[in-house]
Scaffold this motif. Structure first.
Motif, PDB file in Angstrom:
ATOM      1  N   GLU A 127       0.828  -1.210   0.000  1.00  0.00           N
ATOM      2  CA  GLU A 127       0.000   0.000   0.000  1.00  0.00           C
ATOM      3  C   GLU A 127       0.861   1.258   0.000  1.00  0.00           C
ATOM      4  OE1 GLU A 127      -3.716  -2.160   2.369  1.00  0.00           O
ATOM      5  OE2 GLU A 127      -2.390  -0.752   3.431  1.00  0.00           O
ATOM      6  N   HIS A 128       1.965   1.229   0.734  1.00  0.00           N
ATOM      7  CA  HIS A 128       2.854   2.394   0.764  1.00  0.00           C
ATOM      8  C   HIS A 128       3.508   2.607  -0.596  1.00  0.00           C
ATOM      9  CE1 HIS A 128       6.271   4.927   2.227  1.00  0.00           C
ATOM     10  NE2 HIS A 128       5.296   5.414   2.986  1.00  0.00           N
ATOM     11  N   ILE A 129       3.900   1.518  -1.235  1.00  0.00           N
ATOM     12  CA  ILE A 129       4.482   1.608  -2.581  1.00  0.00           C
ATOM     13  C   ILE A 129       3.471   2.197  -3.558  1.00  0.00           C
ATOM     14  CG2 ILE A 129       5.288   0.226  -4.555  1.00  0.00           C
ATOM     15  CD1 ILE A 129       6.527  -1.709  -2.438  1.00  0.00           C
ATOM     16  N   ALA A 130       2.205   1.847  -3.370  1.00  0.00           N
ATOM     17  CA  ALA A 130       1.146   2.342  -4.264  1.00  0.00           C
ATOM     18  C   ALA A 130       0.719   3.772  -3.941  1.00  0.00           C
ATOM     19  CB  ALA A 130      -0.065   1.413  -4.185  1.00  0.00           C
ATOM     20  N   GLY A 131       1.302   4.357  -2.902  1.00  0.00           N
ATOM     21  CA  GLY A 131       1.011   5.750  -2.591  1.00  0.00           C
ATOM     22  C   GLY A 131      -0.038   5.978  -1.530  1.00  0.00           C
ATOM     23  N   LEU A 132      -0.496   4.887  -0.876  1.00  0.00           N
ATOM     24  CA  LEU A 132      -1.500   5.050   0.179  1.00  0.00           C
ATOM     25  C   LEU A 132      -0.827   5.421   1.504  1.00  0.00           C
ATOM     26  CD1 LEU A 132      -3.880   2.003  -0.453  1.00  0.00           C
ATOM     27  CD2 LEU A 132      -4.046   4.329  -1.343  1.00  0.00           C
ATOM     28  N   SER A 133      -1.592   6.060   2.357  1.00  0.00           N
ATOM     29  CA  SER A 133      -1.115   6.391   3.702  1.00  0.00           C
ATOM     30  C   SER A 133      -1.368   5.184   4.590  1.00  0.00           C
ATOM     31  CB  SER A 133      -1.838   7.620   4.253  1.00  0.00           C
ATOM     32  OG  SER A 133      -1.403   7.913   5.554  1.00  0.00           O
ATOM     33  N   SER A 134      -0.391   4.305   4.680  1.00  0.00           N
ATOM     34  CA  SER A 134      -0.567   3.040   5.390  1.00  0.00           C
ATOM     35  C   SER A 134       0.650   2.773   6.250  1.00  0.00           C
ATOM     36  CB  SER A 134      -0.757   1.901   4.387  1.00  0.00           C
ATOM     37  OG  SER A 134      -1.014   0.685   5.037  1.00  0.00           O
ATOM     38  N   ALA A 135       0.427   2.273   7.474  1.00  0.00           N
ATOM     39  CA  ALA A 135       1.520   1.948   8.387  1.00  0.00           C
ATOM     40  C   ALA A 135       1.068   0.816   9.299  1.00  0.00           C
ATOM     41  CB  ALA A 135       1.923   3.173   9.210  1.00  0.00           C
ATOM     42  N   TYR A 136       2.009   0.247  10.031  1.00  0.00           N
ATOM     43  CA  TYR A 136       1.678  -0.816  10.962  1.00  0.00           C
ATOM     44  C   TYR A 136       2.423  -0.608  12.273  1.00  0.00           C
ATOM     45  CZ  TYR A 136       6.243  -2.891   9.891  1.00  0.00           C
ATOM     46  OH  TYR A 136       7.581  -3.109   9.738  1.00  0.00           O
ATOM     47  N   SER A 137       1.947  -1.276  13.309  1.00  0.00           N
ATOM     48  CA  SER A 137       2.611  -1.285  14.604  1.00  0.00           C
ATOM     49  C   SER A 137       2.639  -2.720  15.107  1.00  0.00           C
ATOM     50  CB  SER A 137       1.875  -0.398  15.608  1.00  0.00           C
ATOM     51  OG  SER A 137       2.376  -0.600  16.932  1.00  0.00           O
ATOM     52  N   LEU A 138       3.753  -3.105  15.712  1.00  0.00           N
ATOM     53  CA  LEU A 138       3.891  -4.444  16.264  1.00  0.00           C
ATOM     54  C   LEU A 138       3.717  -4.438  17.784  1.00  0.00           C
ATOM     55  CD1 LEU A 138       6.925  -5.763  14.174  1.00  0.00           C
ATOM     56  CD2 LEU A 138       4.485  -6.025  13.714  1.00  0.00           C
ATOM     57  N   ALA A 139       3.127  -3.362  18.302  1.00  0.00           N
ATOM     58  CA  ALA A 139       2.946  -3.248  19.746  1.00  0.00           C
ATOM     59  C   ALA A 139       1.909  -4.225  20.274  1.00  0.00           C
ATOM     60  CB  ALA A 139       2.548  -1.815  20.110  1.00  0.00           C
ATOM     61  N   LEU A 140       0.896  -4.520  19.469  1.00  0.00           N
ATOM     62  CA  LEU A 140      -0.189  -5.396  19.930  1.00  0.00           C
ATOM     63  C   LEU A 140      -0.413  -6.526  18.929  1.00  0.00           C
ATOM     64  CD1 LEU A 140      -2.697  -2.697  21.214  1.00  0.00           C
ATOM     65  CD2 LEU A 140      -1.310  -4.232  22.606  1.00  0.00           C
ATOM     66  N   VAL A 141       0.538  -7.425  18.868  1.00  0.00           N
ATOM     67  CA  VAL A 141       0.438  -8.588  17.985  1.00  0.00           C
ATOM     68  C   VAL A 141       0.003  -9.795  18.822  1.00  0.00           C
ATOM     69  CG1 VAL A 141       1.659 -10.156  16.438  1.00  0.00           C
ATOM     70  CG2 VAL A 141       2.225  -7.717  16.455  1.00  0.00           C
ATOM     71  N   PRO A 142      -1.133 -10.401  18.519  1.00  0.00           N
ATOM     72  CA  PRO A 142      -1.560 -11.570  19.295  1.00  0.00           C
ATOM     73  C   PRO A 142      -0.659 -12.775  19.031  1.00  0.00           C
ATOM     74  CG  PRO A 142      -3.013 -11.230  17.423  1.00  0.00           C
ATOM     75  CD  PRO A 142      -2.094 -10.052  17.457  1.00  0.00           C
ATOM     76  N   HIS A 143      -0.348 -13.499  20.093  1.00  0.00           N
ATOM     77  CA  HIS A 143       0.429 -14.731  19.979  1.00  0.00           C
ATOM     78  C   HIS A 143      -0.503 -15.901  20.267  1.00  0.00           C
ATOM     79  CE1 HIS A 143       4.681 -13.073  20.055  1.00  0.00           C
ATOM     80  NE2 HIS A 143       3.917 -12.011  20.198  1.00  0.00           N
ATOM     81  N   VAL A 144      -0.561 -16.849  19.346  1.00  0.00           N
ATOM     82  CA  VAL A 144      -1.442 -17.993  19.494  1.00  0.00           C
ATOM     83  C   VAL A 144      -0.616 -19.275  19.463  1.00  0.00           C
ATOM     84  CG1 VAL A 144      -3.332 -19.298  18.460  1.00  0.00           C
ATOM     85  CG2 VAL A 144      -3.415 -16.802  18.475  1.00  0.00           C
ATOM     86  N   ILE A 145      -0.873 -20.158  20.418  1.00  0.00           N
ATOM     87  CA  ILE A 145      -0.181 -21.443  20.497  1.00  0.00           C
ATOM     88  C   ILE A 145      -1.234 -22.537  20.410  1.00  0.00           C
ATOM     89  CG2 ILE A 145       1.353 -22.901  21.868  1.00  0.00           C
ATOM     90  CD1 ILE A 145       2.282 -20.330  23.299  1.00  0.00           C
ATOM     91  N   HIS A 146      -1.189 -23.326  19.349  1.00  0.00           N
ATOM     92  CA  HIS A 146      -2.193 -24.359  19.121  1.00  0.00           C
ATOM     93  C   HIS A 146      -1.812 -25.644  19.845  1.00  0.00           C
ATOM     94  CE1 HIS A 146      -4.693 -22.271  16.085  1.00  0.00           C
ATOM     95  NE2 HIS A 146      -3.570 -21.618  15.850  1.00  0.00           N
ATOM     96  N   SER A 147      -1.746 -25.536  21.152  1.00  0.00           N
ATOM     97  CA  SER A 147      -1.444 -26.680  21.987  1.00  0.00           C
ATOM     98  C   SER A 147      -2.752 -27.280  22.485  1.00  0.00           C
ATOM     99  CB  SER A 147      -0.561 -26.233  23.160  1.00  0.00           C
ATOM    100  OG  SER A 147      -0.199 -27.317  23.969  1.00  0.00           O
TER     101      SER A 147
END
Length: 477
Positions: A333-353
């Protein structure tokens, strides 16, 4: 080898067809960009072909097999129940093949060019591609690196076919091992240990961090479940030596208590990786990397070279497909010129145990270390009606809340439904939810989600299905 005569121009070249690469490719194509993807192996990368999907097929099958006693308890008789490894491997491969065809169909529908070969960056926005019998040179306007990472053995340990292996090689075994030793402190180690125990293997787990990076309440519950399942846990330990013989692997390890030698049919390592960047030629175009070779990127996925982006396991941070997918889409999206960003502050962690584990936000320890005055609430799955009737009573739900502002800081869950419900926790944290935002809605009954309500209400002494606290709440007008 035949060398192409001309430099071919491309608008966007993506190197790597894993989750980060193929999601970026499709998103970029949606936005009108002409996309070329270079992949030396199969589309879908490690995640689809040897990692996420095969491993989750294993954990799902193992959980279903472990649930058979409860089915009998309910009156569903399955007298000749047994697990057949060859049939499972066939199912696993069929699942992977179906998903891979789906990705290929999406590429075709989005008119994405796929080139088989090994890519190397050159100067002047150029990438060379070696297909084994042919070499072509391409010039790009923008490029995205999504080459992932590969497992490595600890220092002094040598891989041995079928004996001392990486987690993604478990699918190559011809049977369930009699004794499997898992070495790792990540989610793959947790999943692998419980899956093979459910299938009947004797399992030992060697971990350098016995919390596995989880909230302390979840970590304690996990250790309790391991003890109940008779999984031998070597805490704060490391493998010193491993020698594969004809019939067994001799493993010498040092734990926090003792130095011991154990024999196993298979020793699997899960948590040491190296980024696939050392042969890409990124030094020629001066892309900044850390000492281990992980690429540095900003919130748009940009590297130190403006027209070059990166996503996924080859970048600094957690090794999660969800991270790669988000980074890849944002970069496109950024390459295409959109105003897009991300944050890794709240990434869910899932363990399929078994039971599954899901967590997002701050642990209790992290919140205290960051200076928060906190209150916590937790509720055991055994007190939930639906968990009881479905025979899934192991685990708990825990909420970490700022005591001064009532802001939700973290959500941690072990138990049935955890993987699906954690998205609600992520959304609540993103929207700066307070305690009342989680306790106000009406929760479906009976449902697993009621454990969240009880956990939130326990933080304020209002949980219905827990014994009363010493200090009772006083009603005010």
């Amino acid at each position: 080898m035949v060398v192409g005569e001309f430099v071919q121009k491309r608008q966007l070249i993506i190197v790597g067809g894993g989750p980060g690469g193929y999601n970026a490719a499709i998103r970029a194509a949606q936005l009108g960009l002409e996309v070329t993807l270079i992949e030396k192996d199969d589309l879908g990368g490690v995640c689809l072909n040897t990692g996420c999907i095969p491993s989750k097929a294993l954990t799902h099958a193992a959980a279903q097999y472990a649930a058979m006693p409860h089915l009998k308890e309910m009156g569903i008789q399955t007298e000749a129940t047994r697990f057949e490894w060859p049939l499972f491997i066939k199912y696993q491969k069929k699942t992977v093949a179906g998903l891979q065809k789906g990705v290929e169909a999406l590429f075709k529908a989005n008119k994405i060019e796929v080139i088989k070969g090994t890519a190397t960056f050159m100067s002047e926005n150029r990438i060379g591609v070696d297909s084994g019998h042919h070499y072509e040179m391409y010039q790009y306007e923008n490029a995205l690196v999504a080459t992932g990472a590969k497992p490595v053995m600890p220092p002094g340990i040598s891989r041995a076919e079928g004996k001392i292996i990486y987690a993604e090689e478990l699918r190559n075994l011809n049977r369930v091992p009699g004794h499997l030793v898992v070495c790792g402190s990540d989610y793959i180690a947790i999943e692998t240990a419980m899956a093979f125990r459910n299938l009947g293997a004797h399992v030992s787990l060697i971990c350098s961090d016995d919390t596995f990076g989880l909230d302390e309440s979840i970590a304690r519950e996990l250790q309790r479940i391991y003890k109940k399942a008779k999984i031998k846990l070597f805490k704060n330990a490391e493998v010193l030596e491993a020698e594969a013989g004809m019939d067994a692997v001799a493993i010498t390890l040092q734990s926090d208590k003792e130095k011991v030698t154990v024999d196993a049919d298979v020793l699997v390592f899960t948590d040491q990786y190296r980024p696939n960047t050392n042969e890409l030629g990124l030094e020629f175009i001066k892309v900044h990397m850390d000492d281990e070779g992980y690429i540095l990127v900003n919130e748009y996925g940009e590297t130190s070279v403006p027209e070059v982006y990166a996503a996924g396991d080859c970048t600094i941070g957690m090794r999660l497909a969800s991270k790669a997918i988000k980074q890849g889409k944002v970069a496109a999206e950024h390459i295409a010129g959109l105003s897009s960003a991300y944050s890794l502050a709240l990434v869910p962690h899932v363990i399929h145990s078994t039971p599954p584990i899901a967590t997002v936000g701050l642990t209790e320890k992290e919140a205290r270390e960051q200076g928060f005055e906190i209150k916590t609430g937790q509720f055991a799955m055994g007190g939930n009606g639906f968990a009881s009737l479905s025979g899934q009573k192991e685990g708990l739900a825990k909420m970490v809340i700022d005591a001064k502002t009532d802001l939700l800081l973290g959500v941690h869950m072990m138990g049935a439904g955890a993987a699906e419900m954690i998205s609600t926790g992520t959304l609540a944290l993103e929207m700066a939810a307070r305690e009342e935002d989680l306790s106000y809605p009406v929760y479906a009954h009976p449902s697993l989600s009621e454990t969240w309500l009880e956990a939130v209400e326990q933080a304020t002494g209002r949980a219905i299905h827990l014994p009363p606290s010493r200090k009772k709440e006083t009603a005010t007008s």
